[in-house]
Design a protein around this motif. Structure first.
Motif, PDB file in Angstrom:
ATOM      1  N   ASP A   1       0.822  -1.211   0.000  1.00  0.00           N
ATOM      2  CA  ASP A   1       0.000   0.000   0.000  1.00  0.00           C
ATOM      3  C   ASP A   1       0.857   1.264   0.000  1.00  0.00           C
ATOM      4  OD1 ASP A   1      -2.604  -1.094  -0.052  1.00  0.00           O
ATOM      5  OD2 ASP A   1      -2.513  -1.497   2.094  1.00  0.00           O
ATOM      6  N   ASP A   2       2.001   1.227   0.656  1.00  0.00           N
ATOM      7  CA  ASP A   2       2.875   2.400   0.745  1.00  0.00           C
ATOM      8  C   ASP A   2       3.416   2.829  -0.613  1.00  0.00           C
ATOM      9  OD1 ASP A   2       2.553   2.200   3.511  1.00  0.00           O
ATOM     10  OD2 ASP A   2       4.508   1.265   3.838  1.00  0.00           O
ATOM     11  N   VAL A   3       3.542   1.880  -1.536  1.00  0.00           N
ATOM     12  CA  VAL A   3       4.114   2.194  -2.853  1.00  0.00           C
ATOM     13  C   VAL A   3       3.081   2.077  -3.978  1.00  0.00           C
ATOM     14  CG1 VAL A   3       6.507   1.672  -2.224  1.00  0.00           C
ATOM     15  CG2 VAL A   3       5.035  -0.155  -3.094  1.00  0.00           C
ATOM     16  N   GLY A   4       1.810   2.093  -3.607  1.00  0.00           N
ATOM     17  CA  GLY A   4       0.750   2.079  -4.612  1.00  0.00           C
ATOM     18  C   GLY A   4       0.476   0.726  -5.231  1.00  0.00           C
ATOM     19  N   LEU A   5       0.901  -0.351  -4.561  1.00  0.00           N
ATOM     20  CA  LEU A   5       0.704  -1.691  -5.103  1.00  0.00           C
ATOM     21  C   LEU A   5      -0.245  -2.536  -4.263  1.00  0.00           C
ATOM     22  CD1 LEU A   5       4.388  -2.464  -6.186  1.00  0.00           C
ATOM     23  CD2 LEU A   5       2.476  -1.744  -7.628  1.00  0.00           C
ATOM     24  N   GLY A   6      -1.057  -1.895  -3.440  1.00  0.00           N
ATOM     25  CA  GLY A   6      -1.982  -2.635  -2.588  1.00  0.00           C
ATOM     26  C   GLY A   6      -2.969  -3.486  -3.366  1.00  0.00           C
ATOM     27  N   GLY A   7      -3.295  -3.076  -4.574  1.00  0.00           N
ATOM     28  CA  GLY A   7      -4.220  -3.841  -5.400  1.00  0.00           C
ATOM     29  C   GLY A   7      -3.676  -5.192  -5.827  1.00  0.00           C
ATOM     30  N   MET A   8      -2.378  -5.405  -5.662  1.00  0.00           N
ATOM     31  CA  MET A   8      -1.776  -6.680  -6.038  1.00  0.00           C
ATOM     32  C   MET A   8      -1.847  -7.705  -4.913  1.00  0.00           C
ATOM     33  SD  MET A   8       1.435  -5.349  -8.303  1.00  0.00           S
ATOM     34  CE  MET A   8       1.721  -6.946  -9.071  1.00  0.00           C
ATOM     35  N   VAL A   9      -2.278  -7.274  -3.736  1.00  0.00           N
ATOM     36  CA  VAL A   9      -2.405  -8.186  -2.601  1.00  0.00           C
ATOM     37  C   VAL A   9      -3.780  -8.837  -2.667  1.00  0.00           C
ATOM     38  CG1 VAL A   9      -2.434  -8.377  -0.086  1.00  0.00           C
ATOM     39  CG2 VAL A   9      -0.851  -6.792  -1.202  1.00  0.00           C
ATOM     40  N   SER A  10      -3.818 -10.150  -2.603  1.00  0.00           N
ATOM     41  CA  SER A  10      -5.075 -10.890  -2.738  1.00  0.00           C
ATOM     42  C   SER A  10      -6.076 -10.520  -1.651  1.00  0.00           C
ATOM     43  CB  SER A  10      -4.810 -12.397  -2.684  1.00  0.00           C
ATOM     44  OG  SER A  10      -6.035 -13.102  -2.733  1.00  0.00           O
ATOM     45  N   LYS A  11      -7.289 -10.268  -2.086  1.00  0.00           N
ATOM     46  CA  LYS A  11      -8.393 -10.036  -1.148  1.00  0.00           C
ATOM     47  C   LYS A  11      -9.241 -11.304  -1.033  1.00  0.00           C
ATOM     48  CE  LYS A  11      -7.332  -5.590  -1.193  1.00  0.00           C
ATOM     49  NZ  LYS A  11      -5.937  -5.551  -1.515  1.00  0.00           N
ATOM     50  N   LYS A  12      -8.962 -12.312  -1.862  1.00  0.00           N
ATOM     51  CA  LYS A  12      -9.756 -13.539  -1.916  1.00  0.00           C
ATOM     52  C   LYS A  12      -9.183 -14.668  -1.057  1.00  0.00           C
ATOM     53  CE  LYS A  12     -11.244 -12.590  -6.631  1.00  0.00           C
ATOM     54  NZ  LYS A  12     -11.171 -13.028  -8.024  1.00  0.00           N
ATOM     55  N   LYS A  13      -7.875 -14.722  -0.910  1.00  0.00           N
ATOM     56  CA  LYS A  13      -7.247 -15.832  -0.197  1.00  0.00           C
ATOM     57  C   LYS A  13      -7.449 -15.697   1.304  1.00  0.00           C
ATOM     58  CE  LYS A  13      -3.557 -16.627  -3.526  1.00  0.00           C
ATOM     59  NZ  LYS A  13      -2.100 -16.610  -3.719  1.00  0.00           N
ATOM     60  N   ALA A  14      -7.781 -16.811   1.929  1.00  0.00           N
ATOM     61  CA  ALA A  14      -7.956 -16.817   3.379  1.00  0.00           C
ATOM     62  C   ALA A  14      -6.624 -16.584   4.086  1.00  0.00           C
ATOM     63  CB  ALA A  14      -8.568 -18.141   3.829  1.00  0.00           C
ATOM     64  N   ASP A  15      -5.545 -17.043   3.473  1.00  0.00           N
ATOM     65  CA  ASP A  15      -4.232 -16.885   4.087  1.00  0.00           C
ATOM     66  C   ASP A  15      -3.169 -16.893   2.992  1.00  0.00           C
ATOM     67  OD1 ASP A  15      -2.436 -16.507   6.147  1.00  0.00           O
ATOM     68  OD2 ASP A  15      -2.317 -18.631   6.685  1.00  0.00           O
ATOM     69  N   PHE A  16      -2.060 -16.218   3.244  1.00  0.00           N
ATOM     70  CA  PHE A  16      -0.916 -16.209   2.344  1.00  0.00           C
ATOM     71  C   PHE A  16       0.285 -15.716   3.131  1.00  0.00           C
ATOM     72  CE2 PHE A  16      -3.262 -12.253   1.729  1.00  0.00           C
ATOM     73  CZ  PHE A  16      -2.287 -11.291   1.964  1.00  0.00           C
ATOM     74  N   SER A  17       1.475 -15.983   2.623  1.00  0.00           N
ATOM     75  CA  SER A  17       2.691 -15.548   3.296  1.00  0.00           C
ATOM     76  C   SER A  17       2.694 -14.025   3.404  1.00  0.00           C
ATOM     77  CB  SER A  17       3.943 -15.982   2.518  1.00  0.00           C
ATOM     78  OG  SER A  17       4.063 -17.376   2.537  1.00  0.00           O
ATOM     79  N   GLY A  18       2.871 -13.525   4.611  1.00  0.00           N
ATOM     80  CA  GLY A  18       2.912 -12.095   4.857  1.00  0.00           C
ATOM     81  C   GLY A  18       1.588 -11.477   5.256  1.00  0.00           C
ATOM     82  N   LYS A  19       0.490 -12.231   5.162  1.00  0.00           N
ATOM     83  CA  LYS A  19      -0.831 -11.668   5.475  1.00  0.00           C
ATOM     84  C   LYS A  19      -0.881 -11.184   6.924  1.00  0.00           C
ATOM     85  CE  LYS A  19      -5.757 -12.371   5.470  1.00  0.00           C
ATOM     86  NZ  LYS A  19      -6.871 -13.256   5.222  1.00  0.00           N
ATOM     87  N   ARG A  20      -0.388 -11.983   7.830  1.00  0.00           N
ATOM     88  CA  ARG A  20      -0.421 -11.606   9.250  1.00  0.00           C
ATOM     89  C   ARG A  20       0.343 -10.308   9.488  1.00  0.00           C
ATOM     90  NH1 ARG A  20       2.353 -15.042  13.875  1.00  0.00           N
ATOM     91  NH2 ARG A  20       2.187 -13.485  15.480  1.00  0.00           N
ATOM     92  N   SER A  21       1.471 -10.167   8.837  1.00  0.00           N
ATOM     93  CA  SER A  21       2.256  -8.931   8.994  1.00  0.00           C
ATOM     94  C   SER A  21       1.491  -7.727   8.477  1.00  0.00           C
ATOM     95  CB  SER A  21       3.579  -9.043   8.242  1.00  0.00           C
ATOM     96  OG  SER A  21       4.409 -10.008   8.834  1.00  0.00           O
ATOM     97  N   LEU A  22       0.838  -7.870   7.335  1.00  0.00           N
ATOM     98  CA  LEU A  22       0.105  -6.749   6.746  1.00  0.00           C
ATOM     99  C   LEU A  22      -1.097  -6.329   7.582  1.00  0.00           C
ATOM    100  CD1 LEU A  22       0.194  -7.648   2.955  1.00  0.00           C
ATOM    101  CD2 LEU A  22       1.524  -5.908   4.146  1.00  0.00           C
ATOM    102  N   GLU A  23      -1.521  -7.192   8.481  1.00  0.00           N
ATOM    103  CA  GLU A  23      -2.669  -6.869   9.331  1.00  0.00           C
ATOM    104  C   GLU A  23      -2.269  -6.165  10.626  1.00  0.00           C
ATOM    105  OE1 GLU A  23      -4.585 -10.680   9.597  1.00  0.00           O
ATOM    106  OE2 GLU A  23      -5.657 -10.365   7.711  1.00  0.00           O
ATOM    107  N   GLN A  24      -0.978  -5.953  10.858  1.00  0.00           N
ATOM    108  CA  GLN A  24      -0.525  -5.253  12.059  1.00  0.00           C
ATOM    109  C   GLN A  24      -1.012  -3.808  12.022  1.00  0.00           C
ATOM    110  OE1 GLN A  24       1.133  -6.904  14.579  1.00  0.00           O
ATOM    111  NE2 GLN A  24       0.660  -8.658  13.270  1.00  0.00           N
TER     112      GLN A  24
END
Length: 182
Positions: free
Chosen positions: A97-120
């Motif tokens: 999100d900081d570099v304008g690429l938030g749209g590339m992060v899956s909104k459909k997957k229940a889990d993925f590598s790094g998801k927990r970190s992005l939710e901090q």
């Protein structure tokens, strides 16, 4: 150089795809990818054939005015398009999100590598630094990489830092300096 050998139309050879075959008698894998942001291809061949393939391509393209370009030109082209370099425009604290690429992060997957970190909470906080493009007031003044962007210039400290220059170049195409800042 490739049109006689490969169908390189957008329909048959879309961005981020590759083809295998022979180019000038050399076994190759041709990728339609672009770090520069221009329509371009990367050609891979076994390492022992690299120099011979290079020479053959340069000779074959001589009439068309083919010319190699270096990494500085590559970086200017990518920065003119706003393409980031991981490690330059990003660090260990940067999110998509900081570099304008938030749209590339899956909104459909229940889990993925790094998801927990992005939710901090800190990584979702409003007002986080964002990647932006800058033009200098003086078109020929190239800002130094790593320089602090400040809210206002004063004769003495303190100066309120609002970002820092991640990449800065003089564009020969636009004849002005520009920078990326977070």
């Amino acid at each position: 150089l490739m049109e006689p050998v490969f169908d390189i139309t957008d329909e048959s050879f879309p961005h981020m795809s590759f083809v295998q075959g022979k180019l000038g008698g050399f076994p190759v894998r041709v990728y339609r990818i672009s770090f520069s942001g221009e329509l371009s291809y990367e050609i891979a061949t076994p390492s022992g054939l690299g120099l011979s393939l290079w020479k053959a391509l340069m000779d074959a393209g001589d009439d068309a005015g083919i010319a190699p370009y270096g990494t500085e030109a590559l970086h200017i082209l990518r920065a003119e398009k706003g393409y980031i370099v991981v490690g330059d425009e990003t660090d260990g604290t940067t999110t998509p999100d900081d570099v304008g690429l938030g749209g590339m992060v899956s909104k459909k997957k229940a889990d993925f590598s790094g998801k927990r970190s992005l939710e901090q909470s800190e990584l979702k906080r409003a007002g986080r630094k964002q990647l932006v493009g800058l033009l200098t007031e003086e078109p020929s003044a190239v800002l130094p990489d790593g320089a602090h962007a400040v809210a206002a210039v004063h004769d003495k400290p303190p100066l309120k830092t609002i970002g820092h220059i991640t990449s800065s170049y003089l564009s020969p195409t636009f004849v002005l300096s520009f920078a990326m800042d977070t």
